[in-house]
Design an enzyme around this catalytic site. Structure first.
Site, PDB file in Angstrom:
ATOM      1  N   ASP A  70      -3.323-102.973   4.918  1.00  0.00           N
ATOM      2  CA  ASP A  70      -4.091-102.376   3.834  1.00  0.00           C
ATOM      3  C   ASP A  70      -5.070-103.369   3.206  1.00  0.00           C
ATOM      4  O   ASP A  70      -6.170-102.998   2.799  1.00  0.00           O
ATOM      5  CB  ASP A  70      -3.147-101.824   2.759  1.00  0.00           C
ATOM      6  CG  ASP A  70      -2.464-100.530   3.198  1.00  0.00           C
ATOM      7  OD1 ASP A  70      -2.787-100.027   4.294  1.00  0.00           O
ATOM      8  OD2 ASP A  70      -1.609-100.029   2.445  1.00  0.00           O
ATOM      9  N   ASN A 144      -9.168 -99.422  -4.492  1.00  0.00           N
ATOM     10  CA  ASN A 144      -7.869 -99.300  -5.151  1.00  0.00           C
ATOM     11  C   ASN A 144      -7.960 -99.385  -6.667  1.00  0.00           C
ATOM     12  O   ASN A 144      -7.604 -98.442  -7.372  1.00  0.00           O
ATOM     13  CB  ASN A 144      -6.917-100.397  -4.659  1.00  0.00           C
ATOM     14  CG  ASN A 144      -6.089 -99.972  -3.473  1.00  0.00           C
ATOM     15  OD1 ASN A 144      -6.188 -98.844  -3.009  1.00  0.00           O
ATOM     16  ND2 ASN A 144      -5.271-100.874  -2.970  1.00  0.00           N
ATOM     17  N   ASP A 174      -0.063-108.232 -20.834  1.00  0.00           N
ATOM     18  CA  ASP A 174      -0.399-109.209 -19.803  1.00  0.00           C
ATOM     19  C   ASP A 174      -1.648-108.795 -19.040  1.00  0.00           C
ATOM     20  O   ASP A 174      -2.273-109.618 -18.372  1.00  0.00           O
ATOM     21  CB  ASP A 174       0.755-109.355 -18.810  1.00  0.00           C
ATOM     22  CG  ASP A 174       1.895-110.195 -19.370  1.00  0.00           C
ATOM     23  OD1 ASP A 174       1.795-110.637 -20.526  1.00  0.00           O
ATOM     24  OD2 ASP A 174       2.886-110.388 -18.645  1.00  0.00           O
ATOM     25  N   THR A 185      -0.825 -96.067  -5.429  1.00  0.00           N
ATOM     26  CA  THR A 185       0.362 -96.532  -4.711  1.00  0.00           C
ATOM     27  C   THR A 185       0.339 -98.042  -4.507  1.00  0.00           C
ATOM     28  O   THR A 185       1.137 -98.572  -3.726  1.00  0.00           O
ATOM     29  CB  THR A 185       0.472 -95.831  -3.344  1.00  0.00           C
ATOM     30  OG1 THR A 185      -0.760 -95.988  -2.620  1.00  0.00           O
ATOM     31  CG2 THR A 185       0.772 -94.347  -3.511  1.00  0.00           C
ATOM     32  N   ALA A 186      -0.554 -98.738  -5.205  1.00  0.00           N
ATOM     33  CA  ALA A 186      -0.664-100.187  -5.067  1.00  0.00           C
ATOM     34  C   ALA A 186      -0.132-100.864  -6.342  1.00  0.00           C
ATOM     35  O   ALA A 186       0.985-100.582  -6.779  1.00  0.00           O
ATOM     36  CB  ALA A 186      -2.113-100.574  -4.766  1.00  0.00           C
ATOM     37  N   SER A 188      -0.779-100.510  -9.475  1.00  0.00           N
ATOM     38  CA  SER A 188      -0.439 -99.596 -10.567  1.00  0.00           C
ATOM     39  C   SER A 188       0.980 -99.060 -10.427  1.00  0.00           C
ATOM     40  O   SER A 188       1.722 -98.956 -11.410  1.00  0.00           O
ATOM     41  CB  SER A 188      -1.440 -98.438 -10.608  1.00  0.00           C
ATOM     42  OG  SER A 188      -1.118 -97.518 -11.622  1.00  0.00           O
TER      43      SER A 188
END
Length: 287
Positions: A70, A144, A174, A185-186, A188
């Protein structure tokens, strides 16, 4: 899709099986009269000196083949730079959220693509601009996410966030993730954000370790801009795009994100749907 006469090939570095896969792929393409433009990594695998800078590989091609994972695909998406060229992404490791074609499926799916029988998944990009006063400092295209995080010495950072002209809140955290459905789906997801199906016209605002535990991820329509003001002193905030490029921000900088006019076309396996990938990657239903 027009007849394929030239393909681009982009590869992930330091993959043990890549030279073998590349050599066989070039033979297969050559047998069908298809020329290939190799990026510098691909050329190095084959001890060739005709590698092309990644951003120029898509020039004159009708298809770009990505060999990697990816992360390699995210880099390829920037190289495509809005051009109407499908990406054929092959995962050289385990199944990816985006690189769903395996090495074993490579040639059957390429044959399908050459016959025009392939399935295309269209993914909307995210446009991001950094403004300093009246000056546009830089702009990016993300597949993304756009992430604002604290620099190494900062404890927490202050980020004032608006959707359109509607004030959301000032996050003490932060960091903050602005994600497309593709990016849901990364990073986050790891930060507690929701999973969004790729065709949903939305963006997600996900705080990273917020000081206030009631600050939760928010899903907003992608029809309006998200504006983030950097309120922390000095250069305590760093902007990262797709985890690969970015720059430090100064106090008072304004980051503006909106749905891009560009989309990315991904060649998808005909029987591999979104929830199939989720079940495999997230181990849903396993006992």
């Amino acid at each position: 899709m027009q007849d394929i006469k030239v393909v681009g090939i982009l590869s992930k570095p330091k993959v043990e099986r890549a030279p073998e896969v590349l050599a066989r792929l070039l033979r297969w393409l050559g047998d069908r009269g298809i020329a290939a433009r190799l990026d510098e990594v691909s050329a190095e695998y084959l001890n060739r000196t005709d590698g092309i800078p990644r951003d120029h590989v898509p020039d004159g091609t009708q298809l770009v083949i990505v060999l990697g994972g990816d992360g390699t695909l995210l880099s390829a998406a920037r190289a495509i730079d809005g051009r109407d060229i499908p990406l054929f992404a092959v995962n050289l490791g385990s199944l990816g959220f985006l690189t769903a074609i395996t090495v074993e499926q490579l040639y059957p799916e390429l044959e399908r693509t050459l016959r025009g029988e392939h399935r295309i998944g269209v993914r909307r990009m995210l446009h991001c601009e950094v403004h300093r006063g009246e000056q546009l400092v830089v702009s990016y295209e993300a597949l993304n996410d756009v992430v604002l995080t604290k620099a190494s010495l900062a404890r927490v950072i202050d980020l004032e966030v608006y959707w359109d002209k509607h004030f959301i809140c000032t996050y003490k955290a932060d960091g903050l993730i602005i994600s497309t459905p593709t990016g849901s789906t990364a990073y986050s997801l790891a930060a507690g954000g929701p999973i969004i199906m790729p065709h949903v016209a939305a963006l997600t605002i996900t705080p990273i370790c917020p000081h206030m535990l009631t600050n939760r991820p928010v899903i907003v329509p992608d029809s309006n801009e998200i504006t983030v003001w950097a309120r922390s002193a000095g250069e305590e905030i760093y902007l990262t795009v797709d985890g690969q490029v970015g720059q430090p921000l100064r106090q008072g900088d304004r980051v503006v994100c909106r749905s891009s006019e560009h989309t990315l076309q991904l060649v998808r396996p005909p029987k591999m749907l979104f929830f199939d990938v989720l079940r495999q990657k997230l181990k849903w239903g396993e006992r």
